[in-house]
Scaffold this active site. Structure first.
Site, PDB file in Angstrom:
ATOM      1  N   GLU A 130       0.853  -1.201   0.000  1.00 13.11           N
ATOM      2  CA  GLU A 130       0.000   0.000   0.000  1.00 13.11           C
ATOM      3  C   GLU A 130       0.885   1.246   0.000  1.00 13.11           C
ATOM      4  O   GLU A 130       2.096   1.141   0.222  1.00 13.11           O
ATOM      5  CB  GLU A 130      -0.903  -0.023   1.251  1.00 13.11           C
ATOM      6  N   PRO A 131       0.298   2.402  -0.210  1.00 14.21           N
ATOM      7  CA  PRO A 131       1.130   3.608  -0.223  1.00 14.21           C
ATOM      8  C   PRO A 131       1.966   3.756   1.058  1.00 14.21           C
ATOM      9  O   PRO A 131       3.092   4.238   1.018  1.00 14.21           O
ATOM     10  CB  PRO A 131       0.105   4.742  -0.344  1.00 14.21           C
ATOM     11  N   GLY A 134       4.890  -1.700   2.877  1.00 16.57           N
ATOM     12  CA  GLY A 134       5.279  -2.766   1.950  1.00 16.57           C
ATOM     13  C   GLY A 134       5.910  -3.907   2.723  1.00 16.57           C
ATOM     14  O   GLY A 134       5.354  -4.999   2.857  1.00 16.57           O
ATOM     15  N   ARG A 248      10.028 -15.944  -4.216  1.00 12.45           N
ATOM     16  CA  ARG A 248      11.443 -15.601  -3.973  1.00 12.45           C
ATOM     17  C   ARG A 248      12.369 -16.467  -4.812  1.00 12.45           C
ATOM     18  O   ARG A 248      13.409 -16.007  -5.285  1.00 12.45           O
ATOM     19  CB  ARG A 248      11.763 -15.742  -2.482  1.00 12.45           C
ATOM     20  N   HIS A 343      31.918  -2.218 -20.460  1.00 19.73           N
ATOM     21  CA  HIS A 343      31.497  -1.746 -21.778  1.00 19.73           C
ATOM     22  C   HIS A 343      31.840  -0.272 -22.015  1.00 19.73           C
ATOM     23  O   HIS A 343      31.556   0.262 -23.092  1.00 19.73           O
ATOM     24  CB  HIS A 343      29.981  -1.948 -21.963  1.00 19.73           C
ATOM     25  N   GLY A 344      32.400   0.385 -21.014  1.00 24.34           N
ATOM     26  CA  GLY A 344      32.748   1.796 -21.201  1.00 24.34           C
ATOM     27  C   GLY A 344      31.520   2.595 -21.591  1.00 24.34           C
ATOM     28  O   GLY A 344      30.401   2.303 -21.145  1.00 24.34           O
ATOM     29  N   GLY A 345      31.694   3.570 -22.495  1.00 21.10           N
ATOM     30  CA  GLY A 345      30.598   4.458 -22.903  1.00 21.10           C
ATOM     31  C   GLY A 345      29.439   3.690 -23.528  1.00 21.10           C
ATOM     32  O   GLY A 345      28.275   4.072 -23.363  1.00 21.10           O
ATOM     33  N   GLU A 368       9.372  -8.923  -3.725  1.00 23.23           N
ATOM     34  CA  GLU A 368       9.182 -10.186  -2.973  1.00 23.23           C
ATOM     35  C   GLU A 368       9.926 -10.165  -1.647  1.00 23.23           C
ATOM     36  O   GLU A 368      10.480 -11.177  -1.225  1.00 23.23           O
ATOM     37  CB  GLU A 368       9.652 -11.428  -3.748  1.00 23.23           C
ATOM     38  N   GLU A 372      17.118  -6.531   2.663  1.00 20.88           N
ATOM     39  CA  GLU A 372      17.297  -6.312   4.113  1.00 20.88           C
ATOM     40  C   GLU A 372      16.416  -7.316   4.867  1.00 20.88           C
ATOM     41  O   GLU A 372      16.855  -7.948   5.832  1.00 20.88           O
ATOM     42  CB  GLU A 372      16.892  -4.875   4.494  1.00 20.88           C
TER      43      GLU A 372
HETATM   44  C1  LIG Z   1       8.343  -2.618 -10.011  1.00 22.22           C
HETATM   45  C2  LIG Z   1       7.714  -3.094  -8.754  1.00 22.22           C
HETATM   46  C3  LIG Z   1       6.790  -4.124  -8.801  1.00 22.22           C
HETATM   47  C4  LIG Z   1       6.132  -4.531  -7.627  1.00 22.22           C
HETATM   48  N1  LIG Z   1       5.157  -5.487  -7.710  1.00 22.22           N
HETATM   49  C5  LIG Z   1       4.383  -5.726  -6.604  1.00 22.22           C
HETATM   50  C6  LIG Z   1       3.231  -6.562  -6.689  1.00 22.22           C
HETATM   51  O1  LIG Z   1       2.920  -7.149  -7.732  1.00 22.22           O
HETATM   52  N2  LIG Z   1       2.441  -6.688  -5.580  1.00 22.22           N
HETATM   53  C7  LIG Z   1       2.735  -6.070  -4.395  1.00 22.22           C
HETATM   54  O2  LIG Z   1       1.986  -6.217  -3.430  1.00 22.22           O
HETATM   55  N3  LIG Z   1       3.852  -5.299  -4.264  1.00 22.22           N
HETATM   56  C8  LIG Z   1       4.668  -5.106  -5.351  1.00 22.22           C
HETATM   57  N4  LIG Z   1       5.773  -4.287  -5.251  1.00 22.22           N
HETATM   58  C9  LIG Z   1       6.067  -3.642  -3.964  1.00 22.22           C
HETATM   59  C10 LIG Z   1       7.278  -4.232  -3.269  1.00 22.22           C
HETATM   60  O3  LIG Z   1       6.996  -5.555  -2.853  1.00 22.22           O
HETATM   61  C11 LIG Z   1       7.616  -3.291  -2.109  1.00 22.22           C
HETATM   62  O4  LIG Z   1       8.121  -2.094  -2.682  1.00 22.22           O
HETATM   63  C12 LIG Z   1       8.627  -3.899  -1.160  1.00 22.22           C
HETATM   64  O5  LIG Z   1       8.056  -4.942  -0.430  1.00 22.22           O
HETATM   65  C13 LIG Z   1       9.187  -2.855  -0.161  1.00 22.22           C
HETATM   66  O6  LIG Z   1       8.151  -2.177   0.466  1.00 22.22           O
HETATM   67  P1  LIG Z   1       8.190  -0.560   0.520  1.00 22.22           P
HETATM   68  O7  LIG Z   1       8.447  -0.071  -0.886  1.00 22.22           O
HETATM   69  O8  LIG Z   1       6.965  -0.104   1.191  1.00 22.22           O
HETATM   70  O9  LIG Z   1       9.464  -0.224   1.364  1.00 22.22           O
HETATM   71  P2  LIG Z   1       9.490  -0.105   2.974  1.00 22.22           P
HETATM   72  O10 LIG Z   1       8.855  -1.276   3.583  1.00 22.22           O
HETATM   73  O11 LIG Z   1       8.998   1.230   3.369  1.00 22.22           O
HETATM   74  O12 LIG Z   1      11.056  -0.191   3.244  1.00 22.22           O
HETATM   75  C14 LIG Z   1      11.945   0.926   3.097  1.00 22.22           C
HETATM   76  C15 LIG Z   1      13.353   0.459   3.486  1.00 22.22           C
HETATM   77  O13 LIG Z   1      13.379   0.041   4.856  1.00 22.22           O
HETATM   78  C16 LIG Z   1      13.866  -1.284   4.951  1.00 22.22           C
HETATM   79  N5  LIG Z   1      13.199  -1.963   6.053  1.00 22.22           N
HETATM   80  C17 LIG Z   1      11.871  -2.043   6.294  1.00 22.22           C
HETATM   81  N6  LIG Z   1      11.624  -2.740   7.410  1.00 22.22           N
HETATM   82  C18 LIG Z   1      12.831  -3.146   7.902  1.00 22.22           C
HETATM   83  C19 LIG Z   1      13.253  -3.910   9.017  1.00 22.22           C
HETATM   84  N7  LIG Z   1      12.386  -4.443   9.878  1.00 22.22           N
HETATM   85  N8  LIG Z   1      14.580  -4.103   9.192  1.00 22.22           N
HETATM   86  C20 LIG Z   1      15.467  -3.596   8.314  1.00 22.22           C
HETATM   87  N9  LIG Z   1      15.141  -2.863   7.226  1.00 22.22           N
HETATM   88  C21 LIG Z   1      13.838  -2.640   7.018  1.00 22.22           C
HETATM   89  C22 LIG Z   1      13.550  -1.908   3.604  1.00 22.22           C
HETATM   90  O14 LIG Z   1      14.378  -3.034   3.354  1.00 22.22           O
HETATM   91  C23 LIG Z   1      13.837  -0.747   2.670  1.00 22.22           C
HETATM   92  O15 LIG Z   1      15.219  -0.668   2.472  1.00 22.22           O
HETATM   93  C24 LIG Z   1       6.474  -3.915  -6.394  1.00 22.22           C
HETATM   94  C25 LIG Z   1       7.456  -2.929  -6.344  1.00 22.22           C
HETATM   95  C26 LIG Z   1       8.057  -2.502  -7.505  1.00 22.22           C
HETATM   96  C27 LIG Z   1       9.079  -1.382  -7.424  1.00 22.22           C
END
Ligand SMILES: Cc1cc2nc3c(=O)[nH]c(=O)nc-3n(C[C@H](O)[C@H](O)[C@H](O)COP(=O)(O)OP(=O)(O)OC[C@H]3O[C@@H](n4cnc5c(N)ncnc54)[C@H](O)[C@@H]3O)c2cc1C
Length: 388
Positions: A130-131, A134, A248, A343-345, A368, A372
Protein backbone atom coordinates in the site's frame (compact mmCIF):
# COMPACT_ATOMS: atom_id res chain seq x y z
CA UNK A 1 10.03 -43.38 -23.66
CA UNK A 2 12.95 -42.57 -21.36
CA UNK A 3 16.33 -43.38 -22.89
CA UNK A 4 18.88 -45.35 -20.88
CA UNK A 5 20.54 -42.25 -19.41
CA UNK A 6 17.66 -39.90 -18.59
CA UNK A 7 14.41 -40.24 -16.70
CA UNK A 8 11.11 -39.34 -18.32
CA UNK A 9 10.97 -36.20 -16.16
CA UNK A 10 14.42 -35.09 -17.35
CA UNK A 11 13.48 -35.62 -20.97
CA UNK A 12 10.23 -33.70 -20.42
CA UNK A 13 12.20 -30.84 -18.89
CA UNK A 14 14.59 -30.76 -21.84
CA UNK A 15 11.69 -30.56 -24.28
CA UNK A 16 10.09 -27.68 -22.39
CA UNK A 17 13.34 -25.75 -22.02
CA UNK A 18 14.11 -26.20 -25.73
CA UNK A 19 10.65 -24.87 -26.62
CA UNK A 20 11.20 -21.86 -24.34
CA UNK A 21 14.62 -21.19 -25.92
CA UNK A 22 13.15 -21.28 -29.43
CA UNK A 23 10.33 -18.94 -28.40
CA UNK A 24 12.79 -16.48 -26.83
CA UNK A 25 15.07 -16.36 -29.85
CA UNK A 26 12.25 -16.17 -32.41
CA UNK A 27 9.54 -14.12 -30.71
CA UNK A 28 11.25 -12.05 -28.03
CA UNK A 29 14.93 -11.17 -28.57
CA UNK A 30 14.41 -9.32 -31.89
CA UNK A 31 11.73 -7.04 -30.37
CA UNK A 32 12.96 -6.33 -26.84
CA UNK A 33 14.68 -3.00 -27.41
CA UNK A 34 11.73 -1.57 -29.31
CA UNK A 35 9.13 -2.71 -26.74
CA UNK A 36 11.31 -1.63 -23.83
CA UNK A 37 11.85 1.84 -25.30
CA UNK A 38 8.11 2.28 -25.86
CA UNK A 39 7.28 0.85 -22.41
CA UNK A 40 4.59 -1.06 -24.26
CA UNK A 41 2.78 -4.12 -22.88
CA UNK A 42 3.92 -7.07 -25.01
CA UNK A 43 0.42 -8.38 -25.75
CA UNK A 44 1.42 -10.71 -28.60
CA UNK A 45 4.30 -12.16 -26.61
CA UNK A 46 1.98 -12.69 -23.62
CA UNK A 47 -0.41 -14.61 -25.89
CA UNK A 48 2.46 -16.80 -27.06
CA UNK A 49 3.45 -17.41 -23.44
CA UNK A 50 -0.12 -18.58 -22.87
CA UNK A 51 0.21 -21.01 -25.82
CA UNK A 52 3.41 -22.35 -24.28
CA UNK A 53 1.48 -22.97 -21.05
CA UNK A 54 3.56 -20.58 -18.92
CA UNK A 55 0.50 -19.12 -17.15
CA UNK A 56 -0.21 -22.59 -15.82
CA UNK A 57 3.41 -23.67 -15.32
CA UNK A 58 3.11 -24.50 -11.61
CA UNK A 59 -0.65 -25.20 -11.49
CA UNK A 60 -1.31 -28.91 -11.20
CA UNK A 61 -2.52 -30.91 -14.20
CA UNK A 62 -5.84 -31.59 -12.37
CA UNK A 63 -6.75 -27.96 -13.01
CA UNK A 64 -5.31 -27.63 -16.50
CA UNK A 65 -1.75 -26.59 -15.63
CA UNK A 66 1.61 -28.13 -16.48
CA UNK A 67 2.29 -29.12 -12.87
CA UNK A 68 5.94 -28.18 -13.21
CA UNK A 69 8.40 -28.57 -10.37
CA UNK A 70 9.86 -25.37 -8.93
CA UNK A 71 13.22 -26.62 -10.21
CA UNK A 72 12.10 -26.72 -13.86
CA UNK A 73 10.12 -23.53 -13.44
CA UNK A 74 13.13 -21.64 -12.10
CA UNK A 75 15.19 -22.75 -15.11
CA UNK A 76 12.53 -21.27 -17.39
CA UNK A 77 12.55 -18.02 -15.41
CA UNK A 78 16.35 -17.80 -15.67
CA UNK A 79 16.15 -18.20 -19.47
CA UNK A 80 13.33 -15.68 -19.87
CA UNK A 81 15.06 -13.11 -17.65
CA UNK A 82 18.36 -13.43 -19.50
CA UNK A 83 16.48 -12.15 -22.58
CA UNK A 84 13.87 -9.78 -21.08
CA UNK A 85 13.25 -9.77 -17.35
CA UNK A 86 9.93 -7.93 -17.66
CA UNK A 87 8.29 -11.00 -19.18
CA UNK A 88 8.89 -13.06 -16.05
CA UNK A 89 6.78 -10.54 -14.07
CA UNK A 90 3.79 -11.19 -16.30
CA UNK A 91 3.53 -14.84 -15.32
CA UNK A 92 5.22 -14.91 -11.93
CA UNK A 93 2.89 -12.55 -10.05
CA UNK A 94 0.04 -14.44 -11.71
CA UNK A 95 1.40 -17.79 -10.48
CA UNK A 96 1.76 -16.54 -6.88
CA UNK A 97 -1.95 -15.68 -6.98
CA UNK A 98 -2.66 -19.13 -8.49
CA UNK A 99 -0.62 -20.86 -5.78
CA UNK A 100 -2.73 -19.19 -3.07
CA UNK A 101 -5.93 -20.38 -4.75
CA UNK A 102 -4.66 -23.92 -5.32
CA UNK A 103 -3.20 -24.32 -1.82
CA UNK A 104 -5.91 -22.64 0.23
CA UNK A 105 -9.00 -22.08 -1.94
CA UNK A 106 -12.13 -24.25 -1.75
CA UNK A 107 -12.59 -26.97 -4.35
CA UNK A 108 -15.30 -24.85 -5.94
CA UNK A 109 -12.98 -21.86 -6.19
CA UNK A 110 -10.23 -24.02 -7.72
CA UNK A 111 -12.59 -25.51 -10.32
CA UNK A 112 -13.99 -22.07 -11.17
CA UNK A 113 -10.73 -20.19 -11.53
CA UNK A 114 -7.68 -22.39 -11.99
CA UNK A 115 -8.45 -23.70 -15.51
CA UNK A 116 -8.94 -20.10 -16.74
CA UNK A 117 -5.77 -19.00 -14.96
CA UNK A 118 -3.79 -21.93 -16.40
CA UNK A 119 -4.92 -21.17 -19.94
CA UNK A 120 -3.91 -17.53 -19.51
CA UNK A 121 -7.47 -16.44 -20.33
CA UNK A 122 -7.71 -14.78 -16.96
CA UNK A 123 -4.43 -13.26 -15.79
CA UNK A 124 -3.67 -11.57 -12.53
CA UNK A 125 -1.35 -10.78 -9.68
CA UNK A 126 -1.13 -9.94 -6.02
CA UNK A 127 -2.06 -6.67 -4.33
CA UNK A 128 -0.33 -6.51 -0.95
CA UNK A 129 1.70 -3.30 -0.84
CA UNK A 130 0.00 0.00 0.00
CA UNK A 131 1.13 3.61 -0.22
CA UNK A 132 2.15 3.50 3.47
CA UNK A 133 3.42 -0.06 3.83
CA UNK A 134 5.28 -2.77 1.95
CA UNK A 135 7.71 -4.66 4.17
CA UNK A 136 5.43 -4.26 7.16
CA UNK A 137 2.36 -5.87 5.62
CA UNK A 138 0.62 -6.15 8.95
CA UNK A 139 0.03 -2.41 8.68
CA UNK A 140 -2.28 -2.70 5.63
CA UNK A 141 -5.33 -0.48 5.85
CA UNK A 142 -7.46 -1.72 2.94
CA UNK A 143 -10.55 -3.12 4.61
CA UNK A 144 -13.19 -5.61 3.55
CA UNK A 145 -16.42 -5.40 5.53
CA UNK A 146 -19.16 -8.02 5.31
CA UNK A 147 -22.52 -6.94 3.96
CA UNK A 148 -24.89 -9.89 3.39
CA UNK A 149 -23.24 -12.32 0.98
CA UNK A 150 -20.58 -9.80 -0.08
CA UNK A 151 -17.48 -8.07 1.24
CA UNK A 152 -17.26 -4.35 0.54
CA UNK A 153 -13.65 -3.30 -0.08
CA UNK A 154 -12.26 0.19 0.44
CA UNK A 155 -8.64 1.27 0.25
CA UNK A 156 -5.62 1.70 -2.01
CA UNK A 157 -2.90 -0.66 -3.17
CA UNK A 158 0.42 0.37 -4.67
CA UNK A 159 2.86 -1.32 -7.09
CA UNK A 160 0.54 -4.18 -8.09
CA UNK A 161 2.09 -5.90 -11.10
CA UNK A 162 -0.46 -6.89 -13.80
CA UNK A 163 -3.12 -4.69 -12.20
CA UNK A 164 -3.79 -2.72 -15.37
CA UNK A 165 -3.59 -5.39 -18.09
CA UNK A 166 -4.67 -8.30 -15.88
CA UNK A 167 -8.17 -9.34 -14.94
CA UNK A 168 -7.99 -10.36 -11.28
CA UNK A 169 -6.00 -9.74 -8.11
CA UNK A 170 -5.48 -11.55 -4.81
CA UNK A 171 -5.94 -8.65 -2.40
CA UNK A 172 -4.70 -8.57 1.19
CA UNK A 173 -7.33 -6.83 3.35
CA UNK A 174 -8.29 -6.29 6.94
CA UNK A 175 -11.49 -8.23 7.53
CA UNK A 176 -11.52 -7.76 11.30
CA UNK A 177 -10.55 -4.30 12.43
CA UNK A 178 -11.11 -5.16 16.08
CA UNK A 179 -9.04 -8.41 16.11
CA UNK A 180 -7.17 -8.85 19.36
CA UNK A 181 -3.60 -10.15 19.55
CA UNK A 182 -1.10 -10.08 16.67
CA UNK A 183 -2.06 -7.64 13.92
CA UNK A 184 -2.05 -10.37 11.21
CA UNK A 185 -5.02 -12.02 12.90
CA UNK A 186 -7.59 -9.82 11.23
CA UNK A 187 -6.18 -10.14 7.70
CA UNK A 188 -7.62 -12.12 4.79
CA UNK A 189 -6.97 -12.68 1.10
CA UNK A 190 -9.79 -12.02 -1.35
CA UNK A 191 -9.84 -12.89 -5.02
CA UNK A 192 -11.18 -9.79 -6.76
CA UNK A 193 -12.01 -9.59 -10.45
CA UNK A 194 -11.51 -6.30 -12.24
CA UNK A 195 -15.13 -6.41 -13.41
CA UNK A 196 -16.16 -6.19 -9.75
CA UNK A 197 -15.04 -2.58 -9.92
CA UNK A 198 -11.47 -1.72 -8.88
CA UNK A 199 -9.63 0.98 -10.83
CA UNK A 200 -5.97 0.56 -11.75
CA UNK A 201 -3.57 3.11 -13.22
CA UNK A 202 -0.07 2.45 -14.53
CA UNK A 203 2.97 3.71 -12.61
CA UNK A 204 6.19 4.96 -14.23
CA UNK A 205 9.30 2.92 -13.41
CA UNK A 206 13.09 3.07 -13.81
CA UNK A 207 13.15 -0.39 -15.41
CA UNK A 208 10.95 -3.49 -15.62
CA UNK A 209 9.26 -1.74 -18.54
CA UNK A 210 6.53 -3.26 -20.67
CA UNK A 211 4.96 -5.16 -17.80
CA UNK A 212 2.40 -2.93 -16.09
CA UNK A 213 2.68 -2.14 -12.42
CA UNK A 214 -0.20 -0.14 -11.04
CA UNK A 215 -1.82 1.80 -8.28
CA UNK A 216 -5.20 0.27 -7.45
CA UNK A 217 -8.20 1.96 -5.95
CA UNK A 218 -11.03 0.13 -4.19
CA UNK A 219 -14.04 2.30 -3.71
CA UNK A 220 -16.95 0.28 -2.27
CA UNK A 221 -16.03 -2.72 -4.44
CA UNK A 222 -18.46 -5.58 -3.74
CA UNK A 223 -16.96 -9.07 -3.80
CA UNK A 224 -18.92 -12.29 -3.09
CA UNK A 225 -17.99 -13.89 0.25
CA UNK A 226 -17.25 -17.06 -1.79
CA UNK A 227 -14.16 -15.21 -3.08
CA UNK A 228 -12.49 -15.34 0.34
CA UNK A 229 -9.44 -17.57 -0.14
CA UNK A 230 -9.63 -20.32 2.50
CA UNK A 231 -12.44 -21.51 4.71
CA UNK A 232 -12.11 -18.82 7.38
CA UNK A 233 -11.09 -15.20 7.72
CA UNK A 234 -7.86 -14.17 9.40
CA UNK A 235 -5.41 -16.40 7.51
CA UNK A 236 -4.49 -14.04 4.67
CA UNK A 237 -0.99 -13.08 5.75
CA UNK A 238 0.16 -16.67 6.25
CA UNK A 239 -1.40 -17.70 2.95
CA UNK A 240 0.43 -15.05 1.00
CA UNK A 241 3.72 -15.55 2.85
CA UNK A 242 3.60 -19.26 1.94
CA UNK A 243 3.22 -18.26 -1.74
CA UNK A 244 6.13 -15.85 -1.49
CA UNK A 245 8.57 -18.75 -1.07
CA UNK A 246 7.94 -19.66 -4.70
CA UNK A 247 8.01 -15.96 -5.53
CA UNK A 248 11.44 -15.60 -3.97
CA UNK A 249 12.80 -18.59 -5.85
CA UNK A 250 11.46 -16.97 -9.00
CA UNK A 251 13.14 -13.66 -8.19
CA UNK A 252 16.39 -15.53 -7.48
CA UNK A 253 16.10 -17.19 -10.90
CA UNK A 254 15.54 -13.78 -12.46
CA UNK A 255 18.72 -12.63 -10.74
CA UNK A 256 20.65 -15.58 -12.19
CA UNK A 257 19.27 -14.73 -15.66
CA UNK A 258 20.21 -11.06 -15.50
CA UNK A 259 23.64 -11.81 -13.96
CA UNK A 260 24.31 -14.40 -16.71
CA UNK A 261 23.27 -12.05 -19.51
CA UNK A 262 25.67 -9.42 -18.14
CA UNK A 263 28.46 -11.99 -18.05
CA UNK A 264 27.82 -13.44 -21.51
CA UNK A 265 27.68 -10.04 -23.21
CA UNK A 266 30.81 -8.94 -21.34
CA UNK A 267 32.77 -12.03 -22.43
CA UNK A 268 31.95 -11.24 -26.07
CA UNK A 269 32.62 -7.51 -25.77
CA UNK A 270 35.92 -8.05 -23.95
CA UNK A 271 37.23 -10.05 -26.92
CA UNK A 272 36.14 -7.57 -29.57
CA UNK A 273 36.93 -4.19 -27.98
CA UNK A 274 40.62 -3.33 -28.32
CA UNK A 275 42.66 -0.81 -26.35
CA UNK A 276 46.41 -0.30 -26.43
CA UNK A 277 46.73 -2.79 -29.27
CA UNK A 278 44.97 -5.76 -27.69
CA UNK A 279 41.49 -6.96 -26.74
CA UNK A 280 40.50 -5.68 -23.33
CA UNK A 281 40.05 -9.35 -22.29
CA UNK A 282 43.86 -9.44 -22.11
CA UNK A 283 44.03 -6.69 -19.50
CA UNK A 284 44.23 -8.16 -16.04
CA UNK A 285 41.68 -5.82 -14.43
CA UNK A 286 39.09 -6.90 -17.03
CA UNK A 287 39.97 -10.57 -16.48
CA UNK A 288 39.32 -10.12 -12.76
CA UNK A 289 35.90 -8.65 -13.52
CA UNK A 290 34.98 -11.56 -15.82
CA UNK A 291 36.13 -14.15 -13.29
CA UNK A 292 34.17 -12.56 -10.44
CA UNK A 293 31.06 -12.21 -12.61
CA UNK A 294 31.20 -15.89 -13.58
CA UNK A 295 31.60 -16.99 -9.95
CA UNK A 296 28.59 -14.92 -8.96
CA UNK A 297 26.45 -16.50 -11.67
CA UNK A 298 27.37 -20.05 -10.73
CA UNK A 299 26.99 -19.57 -6.96
CA UNK A 300 23.65 -17.82 -7.48
CA UNK A 301 22.43 -20.65 -9.69
CA UNK A 302 23.47 -23.35 -7.21
CA UNK A 303 21.62 -21.65 -4.36
CA UNK A 304 18.55 -21.17 -6.56
CA UNK A 305 18.54 -24.84 -7.54
CA UNK A 306 18.93 -25.84 -3.91
CA UNK A 307 15.98 -23.66 -2.88
CA UNK A 308 13.80 -24.94 -5.74
CA UNK A 309 14.52 -28.54 -4.81
CA UNK A 310 13.75 -27.83 -1.14
CA UNK A 311 10.44 -26.29 -2.23
CA UNK A 312 9.68 -29.37 -4.36
CA UNK A 313 10.03 -31.64 -1.32
CA UNK A 314 6.98 -29.86 0.12
CA UNK A 315 8.49 -28.59 3.36
CA UNK A 316 9.12 -24.99 4.40
CA UNK A 317 12.09 -23.48 2.62
CA UNK A 318 12.20 -19.86 3.67
CA UNK A 319 15.87 -20.17 4.69
CA UNK A 320 16.88 -21.62 1.31
CA UNK A 321 14.62 -19.28 -0.69
CA UNK A 322 15.86 -16.27 1.29
CA UNK A 323 19.52 -17.15 0.71
CA UNK A 324 18.97 -17.74 -3.00
CA UNK A 325 17.02 -14.49 -3.37
CA UNK A 326 19.65 -12.47 -1.53
CA UNK A 327 22.72 -13.88 -3.27
CA UNK A 328 21.27 -14.08 -6.79
CA UNK A 329 19.78 -10.59 -6.81
CA UNK A 330 22.93 -9.00 -5.41
CA UNK A 331 24.82 -10.95 -8.13
CA UNK A 332 22.57 -9.33 -10.74
CA UNK A 333 23.24 -5.86 -9.26
CA UNK A 334 27.00 -6.35 -9.12
CA UNK A 335 27.24 -7.95 -12.55
CA UNK A 336 25.17 -5.16 -14.11
CA UNK A 337 27.49 -2.62 -12.51
CA UNK A 338 30.62 -4.44 -13.69
CA UNK A 339 29.22 -5.01 -17.18
CA UNK A 340 28.51 -1.27 -17.39
CA UNK A 341 32.14 -0.45 -16.51
CA UNK A 342 33.52 -3.10 -18.84
CA UNK A 343 31.50 -1.75 -21.78
CA UNK A 344 32.75 1.80 -21.20
CA UNK A 345 30.60 4.46 -22.90
CA UNK A 346 28.65 1.86 -24.89
CA UNK A 347 27.33 0.38 -21.66
CA UNK A 348 25.48 3.66 -21.19
CA UNK A 349 23.79 3.51 -24.58
CA UNK A 350 20.41 1.85 -25.34
CA UNK A 351 22.11 0.34 -28.44
CA UNK A 352 23.41 -2.27 -26.02
CA UNK A 353 21.45 -4.26 -23.45
CA UNK A 354 23.68 -3.38 -20.51
CA UNK A 355 21.84 -0.18 -19.55
CA UNK A 356 18.60 -2.22 -19.37
CA UNK A 357 20.15 -4.79 -17.05
CA UNK A 358 21.48 -1.89 -14.98
CA UNK A 359 17.95 -0.44 -14.69
CA UNK A 360 16.25 -3.81 -14.12
CA UNK A 361 18.55 -5.29 -11.46
CA UNK A 362 17.65 -3.00 -8.50
CA UNK A 363 14.02 -4.12 -8.52
CA UNK A 364 15.19 -7.64 -7.74
CA UNK A 365 16.65 -6.40 -4.45
CA UNK A 366 13.31 -4.75 -3.55
CA UNK A 367 10.52 -7.06 -4.78
CA UNK A 368 9.18 -10.19 -2.97
CA UNK A 369 10.68 -8.91 0.27
CA UNK A 370 13.65 -6.54 0.26
CA UNK A 371 17.15 -7.95 0.70
CA UNK A 372 17.30 -6.31 4.11
CA UNK A 373 14.25 -8.41 5.04
CA UNK A 374 15.83 -11.56 3.56
CA UNK A 375 18.76 -11.19 5.93
CA UNK A 376 16.34 -11.01 8.86
CA UNK A 377 14.53 -14.15 7.63
CA UNK A 378 17.79 -16.05 7.14
CA UNK A 379 19.08 -15.17 10.61
CA UNK A 380 15.73 -16.02 12.26
CA UNK A 381 15.62 -19.38 10.53
CA UNK A 382 19.22 -20.18 11.49
CA UNK A 383 18.34 -19.64 15.14
CA UNK A 384 15.04 -21.54 14.88
CA UNK A 385 16.63 -24.53 13.18
CA UNK A 386 19.58 -24.65 15.59
CA UNK A 387 18.17 -24.19 19.13
CA UNK A 388 20.56 -24.59 22.04
C1 LIG B 1 8.34 -2.62 -10.01
C2 LIG B 1 7.71 -3.09 -8.75
C3 LIG B 1 6.79 -4.12 -8.80
C4 LIG B 1 6.13 -4.53 -7.63
N1 LIG B 1 5.16 -5.49 -7.71
C5 LIG B 1 4.38 -5.73 -6.60
C6 LIG B 1 3.23 -6.56 -6.69
O1 LIG B 1 2.92 -7.15 -7.73
N2 LIG B 1 2.44 -6.69 -5.58
C7 LIG B 1 2.74 -6.07 -4.40
O2 LIG B 1 1.99 -6.22 -3.43
N3 LIG B 1 3.85 -5.30 -4.26
C8 LIG B 1 4.67 -5.11 -5.35
N4 LIG B 1 5.77 -4.29 -5.25
C9 LIG B 1 6.07 -3.64 -3.96
C10 LIG B 1 7.28 -4.23 -3.27
O3 LIG B 1 7.00 -5.55 -2.85
C11 LIG B 1 7.62 -3.29 -2.11
O4 LIG B 1 8.12 -2.09 -2.68
C12 LIG B 1 8.63 -3.90 -1.16
O5 LIG B 1 8.06 -4.94 -0.43
C13 LIG B 1 9.19 -2.85 -0.16
O6 LIG B 1 8.15 -2.18 0.47
P1 LIG B 1 8.19 -0.56 0.52
O7 LIG B 1 8.45 -0.07 -0.89
O8 LIG B 1 6.96 -0.10 1.19
O9 LIG B 1 9.46 -0.22 1.36
P2 LIG B 1 9.49 -0.10 2.97
O10 LIG B 1 8.86 -1.28 3.58
O11 LIG B 1 9.00 1.23 3.37
O12 LIG B 1 11.06 -0.19 3.24
C14 LIG B 1 11.95 0.93 3.10
C15 LIG B 1 13.35 0.46 3.49
O13 LIG B 1 13.38 0.04 4.86
C16 LIG B 1 13.87 -1.28 4.95
N5 LIG B 1 13.20 -1.96 6.05
C17 LIG B 1 11.87 -2.04 6.29
N6 LIG B 1 11.62 -2.74 7.41
C18 LIG B 1 12.83 -3.15 7.90
C19 LIG B 1 13.25 -3.91 9.02
N7 LIG B 1 12.39 -4.44 9.88
N8 LIG B 1 14.58 -4.10 9.19
C20 LIG B 1 15.47 -3.60 8.31
N9 LIG B 1 15.14 -2.86 7.23
C21 LIG B 1 13.84 -2.64 7.02
C22 LIG B 1 13.55 -1.91 3.60
O14 LIG B 1 14.38 -3.03 3.35
C23 LIG B 1 13.84 -0.75 2.67
O15 LIG B 1 15.22 -0.67 2.47
C24 LIG B 1 6.47 -3.91 -6.39
C25 LIG B 1 7.46 -2.93 -6.34
C26 LIG B 1 8.06 -2.50 -7.50
C27 LIG B 1 9.08 -1.38 -7.42
Amino acid sequence: MPDSYHTEAEQGETLILDAVDRFLERDVRPYVRELEAADEYPAEIADKMAELGLFGATISADYGGLGMSADTYSKIVERVSAVWMSLSGIFNSHLIMCAAVERFGSEEMRRTYLPKFAAGKMRGGIALTEPDCGTDLQAVRTRAEKDGDCYVINGNKMWSTNAVKGHVLAVLCKTDLEAEGPRHKGMSLLLVEKDMGYKASKLKKLGYRGVDTGEVQFDNVRVPTANLIGSAEGKGLNQILAGLELGRINVAARGVGVARACLEESVVYAQTRKTFGKPIAEHQSIQIKLADMACRVESARLLTEQAARAYDTGGRCDLEAGMAKLVATEAAMENANEAMRLHGGYGYSPEYNIERYYRDAPLLCIGEGTNELQRLIIAKQLVERNPV
